[in-house]
Design a protein around this motif. Structure first.
Motif, PDB file in Angstrom:
ATOM      1  N   ILE A   1      32.663 -11.357  31.882  1.00  0.00           N
ATOM      2  CA  ILE A   1      33.656 -11.647  30.850  1.00  0.00           C
ATOM      3  C   ILE A   1      35.041 -11.305  31.390  1.00  0.00           C
ATOM      4  O   ILE A   1      35.193 -10.450  32.261  1.00  0.00           O
ATOM      5  CB  ILE A   1      33.420 -10.864  29.539  1.00  0.00           C
ATOM      6  CG1 ILE A   1      33.673  -9.361  29.740  1.00  0.00           C
ATOM      7  CG2 ILE A   1      32.035 -11.119  28.972  1.00  0.00           C
ATOM      8  CD1 ILE A   1      33.820  -8.577  28.443  1.00  0.00           C
ATOM      9  N   VAL A   2      36.039 -12.007  30.884  1.00  0.00           N
ATOM     10  CA  VAL A   2      37.437 -11.671  31.130  1.00  0.00           C
ATOM     11  C   VAL A   2      38.066 -11.471  29.760  1.00  0.00           C
ATOM     12  O   VAL A   2      37.944 -12.327  28.874  1.00  0.00           O
ATOM     13  CB  VAL A   2      38.157 -12.774  31.922  1.00  0.00           C
ATOM     14  CG1 VAL A   2      39.647 -12.470  32.017  1.00  0.00           C
ATOM     15  CG2 VAL A   2      37.565 -12.895  33.320  1.00  0.00           C
ATOM     16  N   SER A   3      38.728 -10.346  29.579  1.00  0.00           N
ATOM     17  CA  SER A   3      39.201  -9.934  28.269  1.00  0.00           C
ATOM     18  C   SER A   3      40.700 -10.197  28.097  1.00  0.00           C
ATOM     19  O   SER A   3      41.326 -10.899  28.892  1.00  0.00           O
ATOM     20  CB  SER A   3      38.858  -8.448  28.062  1.00  0.00           C
ATOM     21  OG  SER A   3      39.157  -8.034  26.758  1.00  0.00           O
ATOM     22  N   THR A   4      41.269  -9.628  27.043  1.00  0.00           N
ATOM     23  CA  THR A   4      42.686  -9.795  26.693  1.00  0.00           C
ATOM     24  C   THR A   4      43.324  -8.427  26.490  1.00  0.00           C
ATOM     25  O   THR A   4      42.693  -7.395  26.679  1.00  0.00           O
ATOM     26  CB  THR A   4      42.826 -10.598  25.388  1.00  0.00           C
ATOM     27  OG1 THR A   4      42.360  -9.781  24.288  1.00  0.00           O
ATOM     28  CG2 THR A   4      42.011 -11.882  25.422  1.00  0.00           C
ATOM     29  N   HIS A   5      44.591  -8.429  26.070  1.00  0.00           N
ATOM     30  CA  HIS A   5      45.235  -7.164  25.728  1.00  0.00           C
ATOM     31  C   HIS A   5      44.597  -6.538  24.477  1.00  0.00           C
ATOM     32  O   HIS A   5      44.763  -5.348  24.233  1.00  0.00           O
ATOM     33  CB  HIS A   5      46.740  -7.358  25.511  1.00  0.00           C
ATOM     34  CG  HIS A   5      47.088  -8.378  24.470  1.00  0.00           C
ATOM     35  ND1 HIS A   5      47.166  -9.721  24.743  1.00  0.00           N
ATOM     36  CD2 HIS A   5      47.363  -8.241  23.152  1.00  0.00           C
ATOM     37  CE1 HIS A   5      47.498 -10.379  23.640  1.00  0.00           C
ATOM     38  NE2 HIS A   5      47.604  -9.510  22.659  1.00  0.00           N
TER      39      HIS A   5
ATOM     40  N   PHE B   1      40.749 -15.406  25.166  1.00  0.00           N
ATOM     41  CA  PHE B   1      42.212 -15.441  25.121  1.00  0.00           C
ATOM     42  C   PHE B   1      42.630 -15.697  23.672  1.00  0.00           C
ATOM     43  O   PHE B   1      41.805 -16.095  22.838  1.00  0.00           O
ATOM     44  CB  PHE B   1      42.772 -16.512  26.064  1.00  0.00           C
ATOM     45  CG  PHE B   1      42.361 -17.916  25.723  1.00  0.00           C
ATOM     46  CD1 PHE B   1      43.201 -18.755  25.012  1.00  0.00           C
ATOM     47  CD2 PHE B   1      41.122 -18.408  26.130  1.00  0.00           C
ATOM     48  CE1 PHE B   1      42.817 -20.057  24.700  1.00  0.00           C
ATOM     49  CE2 PHE B   1      40.729 -19.701  25.825  1.00  0.00           C
ATOM     50  CZ  PHE B   1      41.578 -20.529  25.100  1.00  0.00           C
ATOM     51  N   GLY B   2      43.886 -15.466  23.374  1.00  0.00           N
ATOM     52  CA  GLY B   2      44.361 -15.630  22.009  1.00  0.00           C
ATOM     53  C   GLY B   2      45.059 -16.949  21.778  1.00  0.00           C
ATOM     54  O   GLY B   2      45.319 -17.714  22.713  1.00  0.00           O
ATOM     55  N   ASP B   3      45.391 -17.224  20.525  1.00  0.00           N
ATOM     56  CA  ASP B   3      46.071 -18.471  20.187  1.00  0.00           C
ATOM     57  C   ASP B   3      47.426 -18.563  20.877  1.00  0.00           C
ATOM     58  O   ASP B   3      47.854 -19.644  21.291  1.00  0.00           O
ATOM     59  CB  ASP B   3      46.224 -18.611  18.670  1.00  0.00           C
ATOM     60  CG  ASP B   3      46.733 -17.327  18.014  1.00  0.00           C
ATOM     61  OD1 ASP B   3      47.950 -17.235  17.749  1.00  0.00           O
ATOM     62  OD2 ASP B   3      45.919 -16.424  17.773  1.00  0.00           O
TER      63      ASP B   3
ATOM     64  N   GLY C   1      37.772  -7.127  33.118  1.00  0.00           N
ATOM     65  CA  GLY C   1      38.947  -6.390  32.694  1.00  0.00           C
ATOM     66  C   GLY C   1      39.771  -7.001  31.588  1.00  0.00           C
ATOM     67  O   GLY C   1      39.781  -8.207  31.364  1.00  0.00           O
ATOM     68  N   ALA C   2      40.483  -6.095  30.903  1.00  0.00           N
ATOM     69  CA  ALA C   2      41.509  -6.497  29.947  1.00  0.00           C
ATOM     70  C   ALA C   2      42.749  -6.883  30.745  1.00  0.00           C
ATOM     71  O   ALA C   2      42.807  -6.711  31.956  1.00  0.00           O
ATOM     72  CB  ALA C   2      41.805  -5.356  28.982  1.00  0.00           C
ATOM     73  N   ASN C   3      43.766  -7.391  30.051  1.00  0.00           N
ATOM     74  CA  ASN C   3      44.940  -7.871  30.753  1.00  0.00           C
ATOM     75  C   ASN C   3      46.167  -7.758  29.866  1.00  0.00           C
ATOM     76  O   ASN C   3      46.161  -8.260  28.739  1.00  0.00           O
ATOM     77  CB  ASN C   3      44.726  -9.331  31.185  1.00  0.00           C
ATOM     78  CG  ASN C   3      45.596  -9.722  32.350  1.00  0.00           C
ATOM     79  OD1 ASN C   3      46.810  -9.595  32.297  1.00  0.00           O
ATOM     80  ND2 ASN C   3      44.966 -10.192  33.411  1.00  0.00           N
ATOM     81  N   GLY C   4      47.203  -7.111  30.355  1.00  0.00           N
ATOM     82  CA  GLY C   4      48.425  -6.947  29.581  1.00  0.00           C
ATOM     83  C   GLY C   4      49.323  -8.172  29.586  1.00  0.00           C
ATOM     84  O   GLY C   4      50.332  -8.208  28.876  1.00  0.00           O
TER      85      GLY C   4
END
Length: 328
Positions: free
Chosen positions: A70-74, A152-154, A120-123
């Motif tokens: 998985i690849v995450s978000t902030h 990812f977000g909108d 990982g999360a990502n800033g």
């Protein structure tokens, strides 16, 4: 099996459904605790909470295997917990303790657990999209047969990295599933003011891949939709873009007073709470009773309480370690 009435993917057993219910409460309790500690000045920096979005993380990750990535978000605490993240290390990281994932130096937006498949999360908004494509390309070139879920977000859907990543994954038929967690707001701007089309998933047509819109608070719909996309990707048929319409109950970050939305809107979305709906579904399907559901909820609460104690009792990094893990 009673769970057959729910029309679930094969890997979702009755025990798994119970685990998922507990997991959703762990995500919520973790972020609610973090919210409390920020308000008290016990945690510093910033953080982005996913209270209200538990179903998108838990339901999506439920249908992939341990070797999948998985690849995450902030806004990534839920993703990490769902991918078997260690809540003790997570809480310790937020407290700035040396027992944290980044030894207390990375904070909320830099937690990763590569051994568990969490890249990982990502800033950086949209920063995880090309990383997911790179991981999927690795899987294809090395014939490792793992699939990557890219959250990812909108707001990230309007970044150049989104279009470049989806286009490349499409033309190379890479084993990646793009999951847009549309929580209705990019920072303080409503998505309807930022994007002309009704559904972000409609953009899939521009890249010749399937686009699906799901109720981001409906665990059953999420699991079935993501499972179909994962199987397609694993079979070499390329990516899918899934949009999960959900809502963040808290502000964008800890400094957000949410003055840009109404109390009526918040109450409307709280009534659609994914945890409550999942509980009602499982009780109706006779997976567990009301009492058993309460026990699982209590166990989740206790797990997070123990994580808090672990973090509070962990040492802070020493001055001697100031330059460790720093690269130039």
């Amino acid at each position: 099996m009673k769970v057959q009435k729910l029309e679930l993917p094969n890997m979702i057993t009755e025990d798994k459904l119970k685990d998922l219910y507990k997991e959703m409460w762990m995500i919520r309790y973790f972020d609610e605790k973090v919210d409390q500690f920020f308000a008290k000045g016990m945690i510093h920096g910033t953080t982005h909470l996913c209270v209200g979005q538990e179903a998108s993380a838990a339901g999506s990750i439920a249908v992939i295997g341990r070797k999948d990535k998985i690849v995450s978000t902030h806004r990534g605490h839920g993703h990490c917990i769902s991918k078997e993240g260690d809540v003790n290390k997570m809480m310790a990281e937020l407290f700035g303790r040396e027992t944290g994932y980044c030894k207390g130096k990375g904070g909320s937006m830099h937690i990763a657990d590569v051994e568990k498949g969490n890249l990982g999360a990502n800033g950086i908004v949209g920063g995880g999209l090309p990383l997911a494509v790179g991981a999927a390309l690795t899987s294809k070139m090395k014939k490792e047969n793992y699939v990557v879920l890219c959250f990812f977000g909108d707001g990230a859907s309007n970044e150049g990295s989104f279009h470049e990543s989806v286009n490349l994954a499409a033309i190379w038929d890479l084993p990646v599933v793009f999951i847009c967690e549309n929580n209705q707001y990019g920072m303080s701007g409503p998505v309807k003011d930022m994007t002309r089309i009704e559904n972000i998933a409609d953009r899939a047509g521009a890249y010749g891949i399937p686009g699906k819109v799901v109720d981001g608070n409906d665990m059953i719909e999420i699991m079935n939709t993501v499972n179909e996309a994962v199987e397609k990707a694993r079979d070499g048929a390329g990516p899918t873009l899934i949009e999960m319409k959900t809502y963040r109950w808290k502000g964008h970050s800890k400094s957000d007073a949410k003055k840009y939305r109404t109390r009526e809107e918040e109450l409307e979305w709280r009534a659609k709470d994914g945890i409550k709906r999942f509980k009602e579904t499982l009780i109706h399907a006779e997976v567990f009773t009301e009492e058993e559901a309460k026990q699982l909820q209590d166990e989740a609460y206790q797990t997070i309480e123990e994580a808090v104690k672990f973090a509070e009792n962990s040492p802070e990094p020493s001055m001697d370690s100031l330059l460790e893990d720093v690269y130039a």
